[in-house]
Design a protein around this motif. Structure first.
Motif, mmCIF file in Angstrom:
data_model
loop_
_atom_site.group_PDB
_atom_site.id
_atom_site.type_symbol
_atom_site.label_atom_id
_atom_site.label_comp_id
_atom_site.label_asym_id
_atom_site.label_seq_id
_atom_site.Cartn_x
_atom_site.Cartn_y
_atom_site.Cartn_z
ATOM 1 N N LYS A 224 0.815 -1.213 0.000
ATOM 2 C CA LYS A 224 0.000 0.000 0.000
ATOM 3 C C LYS A 224 0.850 1.265 0.000
ATOM 4 C CE LYS A 224 -4.041 -1.905 2.450
ATOM 5 N NZ LYS A 224 -4.855 -1.815 3.689
ATOM 6 N N THR A 225 2.077 1.160 0.498
ATOM 7 C CA THR A 225 2.907 2.351 0.670
ATOM 8 C C THR A 225 4.018 2.485 -0.362
ATOM 9 O OG1 THR A 225 4.295 1.151 2.269
ATOM 10 C CG2 THR A 225 2.473 2.453 3.154
ATOM 11 N N ALA A 226 4.177 1.503 -1.236
ATOM 12 C CA ALA A 226 5.248 1.576 -2.237
ATOM 13 C C ALA A 226 4.835 0.841 -3.502
ATOM 14 C CB ALA A 226 6.541 0.980 -1.684
ATOM 15 N N GLU A 227 5.572 1.106 -4.594
ATOM 16 C CA GLU A 227 5.304 0.412 -5.842
ATOM 17 C C GLU A 227 5.701 -1.057 -5.722
ATOM 18 O OE1 GLU A 227 7.361 2.436 -8.933
ATOM 19 O OE2 GLU A 227 6.136 4.252 -8.803
ATOM 20 N N VAL A 228 5.063 -1.876 -6.549
ATOM 21 C CA VAL A 228 5.315 -3.313 -6.505
ATOM 22 C C VAL A 228 6.783 -3.620 -6.750
ATOM 23 C CG1 VAL A 228 4.770 -5.539 -7.563
ATOM 24 C CG2 VAL A 228 2.967 -3.860 -7.225
ATOM 25 N N SER A 229 7.427 -2.872 -7.656
ATOM 26 C CA SER A 229 8.833 -3.125 -7.978
ATOM 27 C C SER A 229 9.718 -2.930 -6.748
ATOM 28 C CB SER A 229 9.298 -2.214 -9.114
ATOM 29 O OG SER A 229 9.119 -0.852 -8.769
ATOM 30 N N VAL A 230 9.384 -1.946 -5.916
ATOM 31 C CA VAL A 230 10.158 -1.699 -4.695
ATOM 32 C C VAL A 230 9.996 -2.849 -3.719
ATOM 33 C CG1 VAL A 230 10.440 -0.175 -2.701
ATOM 34 C CG2 VAL A 230 10.013 0.800 -4.970
ATOM 35 N N VAL A 231 8.747 -3.303 -3.554
ATOM 36 C CA VAL A 231 8.460 -4.398 -2.622
ATOM 37 C C VAL A 231 9.153 -5.680 -3.080
ATOM 38 C CG1 VAL A 231 6.641 -5.846 -1.635
ATOM 39 C CG2 VAL A 231 6.271 -3.393 -1.904
ATOM 40 N N VAL A 232 9.089 -5.963 -4.393
ATOM 41 C CA VAL A 232 9.722 -7.168 -4.935
ATOM 42 C C VAL A 232 11.233 -7.135 -4.705
ATOM 43 C CG1 VAL A 232 10.287 -8.370 -7.074
ATOM 44 C CG2 VAL A 232 7.945 -7.657 -6.653
ATOM 45 N N THR A 233 11.829 -5.969 -4.907
ATOM 46 C CA THR A 233 13.275 -5.834 -4.714
ATOM 47 C C THR A 233 13.653 -6.037 -3.243
ATOM 48 O OG1 THR A 233 13.384 -4.265 -6.549
ATOM 49 C CG2 THR A 233 15.259 -4.328 -5.050
ATOM 50 N N LEU A 234 12.911 -5.408 -2.340
ATOM 51 C CA LEU A 234 13.194 -5.554 -0.911
ATOM 52 C C LEU A 234 12.969 -6.993 -0.452
ATOM 53 C CD1 LEU A 234 11.618 -2.252 0.502
ATOM 54 C CD2 LEU A 234 14.045 -2.812 0.291
ATOM 55 N N ASP A 235 11.975 -7.654 -1.042
ATOM 56 C CA ASP A 235 11.689 -9.040 -0.662
ATOM 57 C C ASP A 235 12.862 -9.953 -1.002
ATOM 58 O OD1 ASP A 235 9.974 -11.077 0.384
ATOM 59 O OD2 ASP A 235 9.506 -11.711 -1.660
ATOM 60 N N PHE A 236 13.637 -9.567 -2.030
ATOM 61 C CA PHE A 236 14.804 -10.356 -2.424
ATOM 62 C C PHE A 236 15.831 -10.451 -1.288
ATOM 63 C CE2 PHE A 236 19.079 -10.485 -4.417
ATOM 64 C CZ PHE A 236 18.982 -11.722 -5.034
ATOM 65 N N LEU A 237 15.811 -9.478 -0.384
ATOM 66 C CA LEU A 237 16.759 -9.486 0.740
ATOM 67 C C LEU A 237 16.543 -10.670 1.668
ATOM 68 C CD1 LEU A 237 16.770 -5.688 1.668
ATOM 69 C CD2 LEU A 237 18.492 -6.952 0.375
ATOM 70 N N ARG A 238 15.396 -11.331 1.517
ATOM 71 C CA ARG A 238 15.143 -12.536 2.313
ATOM 72 C C ARG A 238 16.224 -13.589 2.090
ATOM 73 N NH1 ARG A 238 9.981 -15.755 1.579
ATOM 74 N NH2 ARG A 238 9.455 -14.506 -0.236
ATOM 75 N N LEU A 239 16.718 -13.692 0.864
ATOM 76 C CA LEU A 239 17.673 -14.764 0.548
ATOM 77 C C LEU A 239 19.011 -14.594 1.278
ATOM 78 C CD1 LEU A 239 18.298 -17.340 -0.950
ATOM 79 C CD2 LEU A 239 18.918 -15.990 -2.951
ATOM 80 N N PRO A 240 19.704 -13.455 1.136
ATOM 81 C CA PRO A 240 20.953 -13.330 1.901
ATOM 82 C C PRO A 240 20.722 -13.353 3.409
ATOM 83 C CG PRO A 240 20.390 -11.261 0.811
ATOM 84 C CD PRO A 240 19.482 -12.291 0.248
ATOM 85 N N LEU A 241 19.580 -12.807 3.858
ATOM 86 C CA LEU A 241 19.297 -12.794 5.295
ATOM 87 C C LEU A 241 19.140 -14.211 5.835
ATOM 88 C CD1 LEU A 241 18.694 -11.235 7.876
ATOM 89 C CD2 LEU A 241 16.296 -11.084 7.149
ATOM 90 N N ILE A 242 18.355 -15.045 5.143
ATOM 91 C CA ILE A 242 18.167 -16.409 5.634
ATOM 92 C C ILE A 242 19.451 -17.209 5.432
ATOM 93 C CG2 ILE A 242 17.343 -17.567 3.524
ATOM 94 C CD1 ILE A 242 15.940 -17.958 7.101
ATOM 95 N N GLY A 243 20.274 -16.826 4.440
ATOM 96 C CA GLY A 243 21.567 -17.484 4.268
ATOM 97 C C GLY A 243 22.454 -17.263 5.479
ATOM 98 N N VAL A 244 22.454 -16.027 5.994
ATOM 99 C CA VAL A 244 23.228 -15.711 7.201
ATOM 100 C C VAL A 244 22.685 -16.481 8.396
ATOM 101 C CG1 VAL A 244 23.812 -13.878 8.839
ATOM 102 C CG2 VAL A 244 23.918 -13.435 6.378
ATOM 103 N N VAL A 245 21.346 -16.555 8.500
ATOM 104 C CA VAL A 245 20.719 -17.300 9.601
ATOM 105 C C VAL A 245 21.113 -18.771 9.542
ATOM 106 C CG1 VAL A 245 18.510 -18.135 10.528
ATOM 107 C CG2 VAL A 245 18.761 -15.743 9.859
ATOM 108 N N GLY A 246 21.070 -19.359 8.326
ATOM 109 C CA GLY A 246 21.426 -20.766 8.167
ATOM 110 C C GLY A 246 22.869 -21.041 8.537
#
Length: 277
Positions: A224-246
């Motif tokens: 609701k607060t940003a364009e879809v492209s921004v949300v999709v890009t930020l969502d990509f940060l899940r991968l390196p973040l969960i990689g660090v957690v793993g």
């Protein structure tokens, strides 16, 4: 800035849900995890609806579509949690990024949406990304990876159904029926494997139930607060973040090819959602 804060909440929620699933793997049956998630979700969503003073949100105009959507979503959740217990966390998240790819194909086949050049490019980039992540012939191929890919397909089917439902149903109604329909499924399928959780397992089960709701809540507000492209890009940060957690919690290695494959899928998603000004 607000979108970043909402997406931070979503990223943390997804990681907490994955950690909870990994901690319960082998001790609590996956169907029992899904049962607990539905019970907690039903209680929380029902309380929110009562709080709004709109009891009409408990009613649906499209019960058959609600049931069909949640059958696919339930299977998708099962495959995702199964993968969490069998694969490196980063690989599960990377394969989950194929969901938009499957959504494009399913929407084109069943909703008769036009398959444009932009969508075709997105599908091509996503397909290459999948091949790189699976690394056919290499040591990363694991039957469990197919479970996660199957989960992504089921998630895509549920997203297409959600898109159809959103024209007549409120988000809270969709969430309520998600928990209501999936609860008896989890109860039936977990009955023969049910165990009484330990106090610590109750903590993880509760964490999964609450983080699943908070992830959806945060993602909705980010959209609701940003364009879809921004949300999709930020969502990509899940991968390196969960990689660090793993790596930090479970000593998992992080293969660079996962990042390359997921980056190609991100590129495909951005090509699809980009809108020239």
């Amino acid at each position: 800035m607000r979108a970043f804060l909402w997406m931070t909440g979503a990223l943390v929620s997804f990681c907490l849900m994955a950690i909870g699933g990994r901690e319960l793997a082998g001790g609590i049956n996956t169907f029992q995890i899904l049962l607990s998630r539905s019970v907690i979700g039903l209680l929380v969503v029902s309380a929110v609806i009562w709080r709004t003073g709109k009891p009409e949100l408990f009613r649906t105009q499209r019960l058959k579509l609600q049931v069909g959507r949640n059958l696919f979503h339930f299977v998708g959740q099962y495959g995702w949690f199964l993968g969490i217990g069998l694969l490196p966390l980063a690989q599960v998240f990377a394969l989950e990024f194929t969901t938009p790819l499957w959504t494009l194909l399913i929407a084109a086949l069943f909703l008769k949406e036009k398959l444009t050049t932009r969508k075709a490019v997105a599908i091509a980039l996503g397909s290459i990304g999948v091949v790189l992540i699976l690394n056919p012939g290499g040591d990363i191929v694991n039957p469990a990876a197919l479970y996660v890919l199957g989960a992504a397909v089921c998630y895509a089917l549920s997203y297409v159904a959600t898109k159809a439902l959103s024209t007549t149903e409120a988000p809270l109604t969709i969430l309520f029926y998600m928990c209501l329909v999936q609860l008896p499924l989890g109860l039936l399928l977990s009955a023969s494997h049910f165990v009484v959780p330990t106090p610590l397992q109750w903590v993880w089960l509760t964490l999964i139930g609450l983080s699943a709701l908070s992830a959806h809540f945060c993602l909705t507000h980010a959209m609701k607060t940003a364009e879809v492209s921004v949300v999709v890009t930020l969502d990509f940060l899940r991968l390196p973040l969960i990689g660090v957690v793993g790596m930090a919690l479970y000593g998992e290695g992080f293969k660079p090819m996962l990042l390359v494959g997921a980056a190609l899928m991100l590129g495909g998603n951005l090509v699809n959602v980009y809108k020239p000004r």
